[in-house]
Motif scaffolding. Structure first.
Motif, PDB file in Angstrom:
ATOM      1  N   ALA A  61      39.937  56.572  44.583  1.00 22.28           N
ATOM      2  CA  ALA A  61      39.708  55.176  44.952  1.00 22.28           C
ATOM      3  C   ALA A  61      39.486  54.353  43.689  1.00 22.28           C
ATOM      4  N   PRO A  62      40.053  53.153  43.632  1.00 24.43           N
ATOM      5  CA  PRO A  62      39.888  52.333  42.429  1.00 24.43           C
ATOM      6  C   PRO A  62      38.440  51.924  42.198  1.00 24.43           C
ATOM      7  N   ARG A  63      38.090  51.802  40.931  1.00 24.59           N
ATOM      8  CA  ARG A  63      36.762  51.350  40.517  1.00 24.59           C
ATOM      9  C   ARG A  63      36.950  50.202  39.540  1.00 24.59           C
ATOM     10  N   LEU A  64      35.886  49.455  39.295  1.00 26.58           N
ATOM     11  CA  LEU A  64      35.940  48.379  38.315  1.00 26.58           C
ATOM     12  C   LEU A  64      35.468  48.885  36.958  1.00 26.58           C
ATOM     13  N   TRP A  65      36.200  48.505  35.916  1.00 26.97           N
ATOM     14  CA  TRP A  65      35.902  48.903  34.550  1.00 26.97           C
ATOM     15  C   TRP A  65      35.850  47.640  33.698  1.00 26.97           C
ATOM     16  N   HIS A  66      34.833  47.526  32.852  1.00 30.88           N
ATOM     17  CA  HIS A  66      34.754  46.398  31.929  1.00 30.88           C
ATOM     18  C   HIS A  66      35.453  46.804  30.645  1.00 30.88           C
ATOM     19  N   VAL A  67      36.440  45.995  30.243  1.00 29.26           N
ATOM     20  CA  VAL A  67      37.266  46.309  29.088  1.00 29.26           C
ATOM     21  C   VAL A  67      37.035  45.276  27.993  1.00 29.26           C
ATOM     22  N   THR A  68      36.841  45.754  26.780  1.00 28.61           N
ATOM     23  CA  THR A  68      36.801  44.894  25.605  1.00 28.61           C
ATOM     24  C   THR A  68      37.892  45.395  24.668  1.00 28.61           C
ATOM     25  N   LEU A  69      38.891  44.550  24.431  1.00 26.80           N
ATOM     26  CA  LEU A  69      40.023  44.891  23.578  1.00 26.80           C
ATOM     27  C   LEU A  69      39.942  44.051  22.311  1.00 26.80           C
ATOM     28  N   SER A  70      39.942  44.706  21.154  1.00 27.01           N
ATOM     29  CA  SER A  70      39.886  44.010  19.866  1.00 27.01           C
ATOM     30  C   SER A  70      41.212  44.192  19.143  1.00 27.01           C
ATOM     31  N   VAL A  71      41.747  43.093  18.626  1.00 24.64           N
ATOM     32  CA  VAL A  71      43.011  43.120  17.895  1.00 24.64           C
ATOM     33  C   VAL A  71      42.836  42.387  16.572  1.00 24.64           C
ATOM     34  N   LEU A  95      41.408  37.806  33.065  1.00 19.80           N
ATOM     35  CA  LEU A  95      40.714  37.753  31.783  1.00 19.80           C
ATOM     36  C   LEU A  95      39.438  36.928  31.924  1.00 19.80           C
ATOM     37  N   LEU A  96      38.331  37.471  31.471  1.00 22.17           N
ATOM     38  CA  LEU A  96      37.062  36.753  31.534  1.00 22.17           C
ATOM     39  C   LEU A  96      36.913  35.797  30.374  1.00 22.17           C
ATOM     40  N   THR A  97      37.040  36.350  29.188  1.00 19.73           N
ATOM     41  CA  THR A  97      36.825  35.539  28.003  1.00 19.73           C
ATOM     42  C   THR A  97      37.629  36.098  26.837  1.00 19.73           C
ATOM     43  N   TRP A 110      37.734  42.501  33.495  1.00 18.75           N
ATOM     44  CA  TRP A 110      37.491  43.590  34.441  1.00 18.75           C
ATOM     45  C   TRP A 110      38.832  44.136  34.876  1.00 18.75           C
ATOM     46  N   GLU A 111      38.939  45.453  34.886  1.00 21.80           N
ATOM     47  CA  GLU A 111      40.159  46.135  35.305  1.00 21.80           C
ATOM     48  C   GLU A 111      39.830  47.019  36.498  1.00 21.80           C
ATOM     49  N   GLU A 112      40.672  46.999  37.501  1.00 24.40           N
ATOM     50  CA  GLU A 112      40.510  47.895  38.639  1.00 24.40           C
ATOM     51  C   GLU A 112      41.446  49.076  38.425  1.00 24.40           C
ATOM     52  N   ALA A 113      40.866  50.279  38.352  1.00 28.37           N
ATOM     53  CA  ALA A 113      41.662  51.469  38.093  1.00 28.37           C
ATOM     54  C   ALA A 113      40.974  52.685  38.701  1.00 28.37           C
ATOM     55  N   ARG A 114      41.745  53.721  38.887  1.00 30.67           N
ATOM     56  CA  ARG A 114      41.248  54.966  39.480  1.00 30.67           C
ATOM     57  C   ARG A 114      40.210  55.627  38.591  1.00 30.67           C
ATOM     58  N   ASP A 115      40.471  55.649  37.280  1.00 33.09           N
ATOM     59  CA  ASP A 115      39.534  56.285  36.356  1.00 33.09           C
ATOM     60  C   ASP A 115      39.638  55.633  34.990  1.00 33.09           C
ATOM     61  N   VAL A 146      35.886  50.769  27.104  1.00 35.48           N
ATOM     62  CA  VAL A 146      36.043  50.745  28.551  1.00 35.48           C
ATOM     63  C   VAL A 146      34.806  51.398  29.140  1.00 35.48           C
ATOM     64  N   ILE A 147      34.045  50.636  29.926  1.00 33.63           N
ATOM     65  CA  ILE A 147      32.839  51.184  30.557  1.00 33.63           C
ATOM     66  C   ILE A 147      32.858  50.845  32.038  1.00 33.63           C
ATOM     67  N   ASP A 148      32.224  51.686  32.826  1.00 33.88           N
ATOM     68  CA  ASP A 148      32.204  51.417  34.262  1.00 33.88           C
ATOM     69  C   ASP A 148      31.232  50.282  34.574  1.00 33.88           C
ATOM     70  N   ARG A 149      31.333  49.779  35.779  1.00 33.82           N
ATOM     71  CA  ARG A 149      30.545  48.621  36.195  1.00 33.82           C
ATOM     72  C   ARG A 149      29.045  48.894  36.103  1.00 33.82           C
ATOM     73  N   GLN A 150      28.628  50.067  36.535  1.00 36.21           N
ATOM     74  CA  GLN A 150      27.208  50.427  36.514  1.00 36.21           C
ATOM     75  C   GLN A 150      26.675  50.435  35.081  1.00 36.21           C
ATOM     76  N   THR A 151      27.417  51.021  34.158  1.00 36.90           N
ATOM     77  CA  THR A 151      26.988  51.060  32.760  1.00 36.90           C
ATOM     78  C   THR A 151      26.913  49.657  32.175  1.00 36.90           C
ATOM     79  N   TYR A 152      27.895  48.826  32.500  1.00 35.69           N
ATOM     80  CA  TYR A 152      27.896  47.442  32.010  1.00 35.69           C
ATOM     81  C   TYR A 152      26.626  46.718  32.463  1.00 35.69           C
ATOM     82  N   HIS A 153      26.332  46.783  33.752  1.00 40.91           N
ATOM     83  CA  HIS A 153      25.156  46.090  34.276  1.00 40.91           C
ATOM     84  C   HIS A 153      23.853  46.701  33.762  1.00 40.91           C
ATOM     85  N   GLN A 154      23.836  48.004  33.560  1.00 39.54           N
ATOM     86  CA  GLN A 154      22.650  48.656  33.003  1.00 39.54           C
ATOM     87  C   GLN A 154      22.402  48.164  31.578  1.00 39.54           C
TER      88      GLN A 154
END
Length: 173
Positions: A61-71, A95-97, A110-115, A146-154
């Motif tokens: 089942a898909p989960r939400l992942w917080h992604v920070t991409l640096s270029v 895209l959030l910001t 935020w990305e919705e993905a299986r893992d 890439v961190i899961d939603r729970q880790t982000y909020h924690q």
């Protein structure tokens, strides 16, 4: 005669022809009997736990992942960088910001993905796949978190980790 992949005709309750030319009839449902629908992502473990009355979320089942991409890369005109990031945000409103400077940028969303692997794979393709359509600078990816939603909020609750993505939009560093 209509040709189909092996097993497809059987799954639809029609006749199929084997490699030797012999026709077979797949089992069919009784009139009025509904066909059971099964999700592609459902595995045997999940079905067994479901039968036992457990309320388990399938692993696929898909989960939400917080992604920070640096270029980063060679300097580009600041106005062009901003316009390109705004175009990317317009094309992809997830895209959030985005924060930017003449030689680097950071994108959070935020990305919705299986893992985690799937979320990271999508994130690693984001910049390259949209370089042409959004007019992004030819920079390389130099960081990915890439961190899961729970880790982000924690992390936010404990006062460390990525700062909340506010204000939303495209902003200079």
């Amino acid at each position: 005669m209509r040709r189909v992949r092996p097993g497809v005709a059987a799954a639809r309750g029609s006749t199929s022809t084997g490699r030797d030319g012999a026709a077979g009839v797949a089992p069919s449902r009784a009139p009025g009997e509904e066909r059971a629908l099964t999700s592609v992502a459902t595995g045997e473990r999940y079905r067994a736990e479901e039968r036992e009355g457990g309320s388990v979320r399938p692993a696929d089942a898909p989960r939400l992942w917080h992604v920070t991409l640096s270029v980063s890369g060679e300097e580009a005109p600041l106005k062009e960088v901003r316009r390109a990031l705004e175009q990317l945000a317009h094309d992809h409103p997830f895209l959030l910001t985005s924060r930017y400077a003449p030689d680097h940028a950071e994108i959070r969303y935020w990305e919705e993905a299986r893992d985690l692997h799937d979320a990271a794979a999508v994130a690693l393709r984001l910049w390259g796949e949209h370089r042409q359509t959004a007019g992004l600078p030819p920079w390389e990816i130099v960081g990915l978190e890439v961190i899961d939603r729970q880790t982000y909020h924690q992390r936010i609750a404990e006062g460390y980790g990525p700062a909340p993505a506010t204000p939303v939009g495209v902003h200079p560093f």
